[in-house]
Scaffold this motif. Structure first.
Motif, PDB file in Angstrom:
ATOM      1  N   VAL A 126     -22.010  88.693  32.513  1.00 23.34           N
ATOM      2  CA  VAL A 126     -21.445  87.348  32.361  1.00 23.34           C
ATOM      3  C   VAL A 126     -21.503  86.954  30.888  1.00 23.34           C
ATOM      4  CG1 VAL A 126     -21.786  84.903  32.873  1.00 23.34           C
ATOM      5  CG2 VAL A 126     -22.010  86.602  34.693  1.00 23.34           C
ATOM      6  N   ASN A 127     -20.384  86.539  30.356  1.00 25.23           N
ATOM      7  CA  ASN A 127     -20.289  86.215  28.933  1.00 25.23           C
ATOM      8  C   ASN A 127     -20.327  84.720  28.631  1.00 25.23           C
ATOM      9  OD1 ASN A 127     -20.004  88.963  28.397  1.00 25.23           O
ATOM     10  ND2 ASN A 127     -17.782  88.876  28.569  1.00 25.23           N
ATOM     11  N   ALA A 128     -20.335  83.893  29.660  1.00 26.39           N
ATOM     12  CA  ALA A 128     -20.353  82.441  29.459  1.00 26.39           C
ATOM     13  C   ALA A 128     -21.503  81.835  30.244  1.00 26.39           C
ATOM     14  CB  ALA A 128     -19.024  81.823  29.906  1.00 26.39           C
ATOM     15  N   ILE A 129     -22.360  81.083  29.555  1.00 26.18           N
ATOM     16  CA  ILE A 129     -23.538  80.505  30.200  1.00 26.18           C
ATOM     17  C   ILE A 129     -23.693  79.038  29.828  1.00 26.18           C
ATOM     18  CG2 ILE A 129     -24.762  82.723  30.219  1.00 26.18           C
ATOM     19  CD1 ILE A 129     -26.450  81.586  27.853  1.00 26.18           C
ATOM     20  N   VAL A 130     -24.534  78.369  30.605  1.00 31.45           N
ATOM     21  CA  VAL A 130     -24.987  77.022  30.274  1.00 31.45           C
ATOM     22  C   VAL A 130     -26.462  77.140  29.904  1.00 31.45           C
ATOM     23  CG1 VAL A 130     -25.375  74.676  31.091  1.00 31.45           C
ATOM     24  CG2 VAL A 130     -23.375  75.949  31.879  1.00 31.45           C
ATOM     25  N   LEU A 131     -26.807  76.703  28.701  1.00 27.21           N
ATOM     26  CA  LEU A 131     -28.184  76.769  28.216  1.00 27.21           C
ATOM     27  C   LEU A 131     -28.727  75.354  28.105  1.00 27.21           C
ATOM     28  CD1 LEU A 131     -30.574  78.327  26.861  1.00 27.21           C
ATOM     29  CD2 LEU A 131     -29.366  78.036  24.695  1.00 27.21           C
ATOM     30  N   TYR A 195     -33.920  85.897  29.685  1.00 26.07           N
ATOM     31  CA  TYR A 195     -35.352  86.073  29.438  1.00 26.07           C
ATOM     32  C   TYR A 195     -35.971  84.862  28.744  1.00 26.07           C
ATOM     33  CZ  TYR A 195     -34.298  90.872  30.655  1.00 26.07           C
ATOM     34  OH  TYR A 195     -33.875  91.999  31.330  1.00 26.07           O
ATOM     35  N   GLU A 196     -35.142  83.917  28.326  1.00 28.77           N
ATOM     36  CA  GLU A 196     -35.644  82.696  27.696  1.00 28.77           C
ATOM     37  C   GLU A 196     -35.908  81.591  28.709  1.00 28.77           C
ATOM     38  OE1 GLU A 196     -36.362  82.441  24.217  1.00 28.77           O
ATOM     39  OE2 GLU A 196     -36.234  84.566  24.756  1.00 28.77           O
ATOM     40  N   ALA A 197     -35.448  81.773  29.948  1.00 32.30           N
ATOM     41  CA  ALA A 197     -35.607  80.734  30.963  1.00 32.30           C
ATOM     42  C   ALA A 197     -37.063  80.622  31.392  1.00 32.30           C
ATOM     43  CB  ALA A 197     -34.723  81.053  32.176  1.00 32.30           C
ATOM     44  N   ILE A 219     -42.020  72.657  26.674  1.00 29.50           N
ATOM     45  CA  ILE A 219     -40.609  72.379  26.924  1.00 29.50           C
ATOM     46  C   ILE A 219     -40.138  73.362  27.997  1.00 29.50           C
ATOM     47  CG2 ILE A 219     -40.253  71.687  24.524  1.00 29.50           C
ATOM     48  CD1 ILE A 219     -38.608  74.358  24.258  1.00 29.50           C
ATOM     49  N   SER A 220     -39.010  73.088  28.599  1.00 28.52           N
ATOM     50  CA  SER A 220     -38.458  74.011  29.584  1.00 28.52           C
ATOM     51  C   SER A 220     -37.053  74.427  29.170  1.00 28.52           C
ATOM     52  CB  SER A 220     -38.419  73.384  30.985  1.00 28.52           C
ATOM     53  OG  SER A 220     -37.561  72.262  31.008  1.00 28.52           O
ATOM     54  N   VAL A 221     -36.738  75.693  29.461  1.00 24.95           N
ATOM     55  CA  VAL A 221     -35.421  76.248  29.156  1.00 24.95           C
ATOM     56  C   VAL A 221     -34.810  76.751  30.456  1.00 24.95           C
ATOM     57  CG1 VAL A 221     -34.155  78.019  27.884  1.00 24.95           C
ATOM     58  CG2 VAL A 221     -36.142  76.909  26.833  1.00 24.95           C
ATOM     59  N   ASN A 222     -33.564  76.397  30.669  1.00 22.52           N
ATOM     60  CA  ASN A 222     -32.845  76.827  31.863  1.00 22.52           C
ATOM     61  C   ASN A 222     -31.563  77.535  31.431  1.00 22.52           C
ATOM     62  OD1 ASN A 222     -32.263  77.134  34.578  1.00 22.52           O
ATOM     63  ND2 ASN A 222     -31.270  75.143  34.755  1.00 22.52           N
ATOM     64  N   VAL A 223     -31.292  78.690  32.029  1.00 18.66           N
ATOM     65  CA  VAL A 223     -30.118  79.486  31.672  1.00 18.66           C
ATOM     66  C   VAL A 223     -29.351  79.826  32.935  1.00 18.66           C
ATOM     67  CG1 VAL A 223     -29.284  81.585  30.573  1.00 18.66           C
ATOM     68  CG2 VAL A 223     -31.354  80.481  29.709  1.00 18.66           C
ATOM     69  N   LEU A 224     -28.076  79.460  32.963  1.00 15.91           N
ATOM     70  CA  LEU A 224     -27.245  79.697  34.144  1.00 15.91           C
ATOM     71  C   LEU A 224     -25.905  80.292  33.747  1.00 15.91           C
ATOM     72  CD1 LEU A 224     -27.790  76.337  36.046  1.00 15.91           C
ATOM     73  CD2 LEU A 224     -28.689  78.559  36.723  1.00 15.91           C
ATOM     74  N   LYS A 318     -39.905  85.369  38.643  1.00 13.04           N
ATOM     75  CA  LYS A 318     -41.232  84.882  38.287  1.00 13.04           C
ATOM     76  C   LYS A 318     -41.235  84.283  36.880  1.00 13.04           C
ATOM     77  CE  LYS A 318     -42.611  89.445  36.587  1.00 13.04           C
ATOM     78  NZ  LYS A 318     -43.516  90.577  36.752  1.00 13.04           N
ATOM     79  N   PHE A 319     -40.223  84.657  36.050  1.00 16.19           N
ATOM     80  CA  PHE A 319     -40.158  84.108  34.703  1.00 16.19           C
ATOM     81  C   PHE A 319     -39.703  82.643  34.716  1.00 16.19           C
ATOM     82  CE2 PHE A 319     -38.764  88.596  33.253  1.00 16.19           C
ATOM     83  CZ  PHE A 319     -40.055  89.046  33.426  1.00 16.19           C
ATOM     84  N   ARG A 320     -39.104  82.229  35.794  1.00 11.45           N
ATOM     85  CA  ARG A 320     -38.388  80.955  35.818  1.00 11.45           C
ATOM     86  C   ARG A 320     -39.297  79.761  35.552  1.00 11.45           C
ATOM     87  NH1 ARG A 320     -35.081  77.025  34.966  1.00 11.45           N
ATOM     88  NH2 ARG A 320     -34.720  75.649  36.702  1.00 11.45           N
ATOM     89  N   ASN A 321     -40.360  79.565  36.322  1.00 13.62           N
ATOM     90  CA  ASN A 321     -41.176  78.374  36.209  1.00 13.62           C
ATOM     91  C   ASN A 321     -42.551  78.651  35.619  1.00 13.62           C
ATOM     92  OD1 ASN A 321     -39.356  76.421  37.257  1.00 13.62           O
ATOM     93  ND2 ASN A 321     -39.662  77.280  39.279  1.00 13.62           N
TER      94      ASN A 321
END
Length: 380
Positions: A126-131, A195-197, A219-224, A318-321
């Protein structure tokens, strides 16, 4: 039985010296392991028995190609046996040098084999994400650090040569960041950013701290992945779109133009607001993209709840939260809790260039090895 010779921990026969891997971190999963040999033997039989037009056979072709190249290199090594025992020292030395080159090639092919043995993640291409970057525990200090990480990611996007647009940006008067969303487009953007999520922790003395006490903030990072219209079908009847005047800093248009957009997805009651741009049309586009991403995220969570066998490297791992990384400014140290070792030189790392890219590569490599172990464990 199909046996793989010349495992990754090759011993150079002539010199009796263990060859070092051409990478900066150790890999302890050997291609020559019994479980690996058994698994590859199974794949070879499956390939040989399959019809030429069989879909599974086409999937196995890359694996067979690496194995064929590996066999050719081994044949070349075997052909050096006599030369390695030649009484002429000059001939023997040339044979040893040639064997060393072949041994290195085996190492490269073994690494490639590990790559092709693993099924590809659908989201990795996937080449397009929401960060999303959001401040967490720590008040103003967390918001200041959120802004620094946000700038680091913008630097990383520039380093990779990708494109991005700010879809949402909620800042503070002292330069902090409450929440921000970036729309990122670039080759394998999701594969890198996944891997940053998670939760990022910072330990340092805030500029506002008079006693010199170290604070810990998060802080929290979410990647979708940005879903396409085909993936998420949004019906007009399911949307309630509202407009209003933008609030906050931004000039005269804030009080005179209904540029802010709020979209509510009625079936799920998910609401998305956007007032980043002066244009209502642009804000509406951003809000729709974020809404699709949010609905896509909910869909993935539902699938994960129903399917226990999803690979750990997929979304919602497991990386998520978990706390995934600590930035200790006092000791000039970045510790990623998923891999061994630390990264130093905070100032350079926070620019988002090569050091961050190297860490992401290391995480990707380790994750693939863990998945390969799980795959082999399931075929014992």
């Amino acid at each position: 039985m199909f046996v793989i010779k010349y495992a990754s921990s090759i011993m150079c026969r002539a010199q009796n010296v263990r060859l070092l891997r051409p990478c900066s971190y150790a890999i302890d999963l050997k291609i020559g392991d019994y479980s690996m040999s058994k698994y590859i033997e199974k794949l070879v039989k499956e390939y040989e028995c399959g019809d030429t037009q069989n879909v599974r056979k086409q999937e196995l072709k890359p694996i067979m190609s690496v194995l064929d190249r590996r066999k050719e290199v081994i044949k070349n090594i075997e052909s050096l046996k006599e030369l390695l025992s030649d009484p002429d020292e000059s001939i023997k030395k040339l044979a040893e040098e040639e064997q060393f080159g072949y041994d290195q090639k085996i190492l490269e092919l073994d690494e490639h084999l590990k790559e092709v043995l693993l099924p590809a993640d659908n989201e990795d291409n996937v080449n397009a994400i929401v960060l999303d970057v959001s401040s967490g525990v720590g008040g103003q200090e967390a918001m200041l650090f959120a802004n620094e990480v946000f700038e680091m990611y913008k630097g990383y996007i520039e380093f990779k040569g990708w494109q991005c647009e700010i879809a949402e940006f909620m800042n503070t008067d002292i330069g902090g960041l409450r929440h921000a969303s970036l729309l990122v487009e670039g080759e394998n953007a999701y594969k890198c950013f996944k891997y940053e999520a998670g939760v990022h922790r910072v330990q340092r003395i805030p500029s506002t701290e008079k006693s010199g006490r170290i604070h810990t903030s998060t802080i929290s990072v979410n990647v979708l992945p940005q879903p396409t219209d085909i993936q998420i079908d949004l019906q007009a009847k399911d949307l309630r779109i509202e407009t209003k005047r933008a609030s906050g800093a931004g000039g005269q248009h804030v009080n005179t133009t209904d540029s802010a957009v709020r979209i509510v997805h009625i079936p799920t009651n998910v609401a998305i607001e956007c007032q980043t741009d002066r244009s209502q049309i642009k804000n509406r586009q951003f809000a729709m993209q974020r809404l699709r991403a949010k609905l896509y995220e909910m869909q993935l969570e539902e699938q994960l709840a129903k399917t226990q066998g999803l690979r750990k490297s997929q979304v919602r791992t497991k990386f998520r939260n978990e706390k995934i990384r600590t930035y200790n400014f006092g000791q000039d140290r970045i510790t990623d809790h998923r891999v061994a070792g630390n990264v130093h030189n905070m100032k350079v790392f926070m620019l988002g260039g090569a050091p961050l890219d190297d860490l992401i590569d290391k995480l990707d490599h380790q994750t693939k090895l863990e998945r390969l172990r799980e795959l082999l464990d399931g075929h014992k």
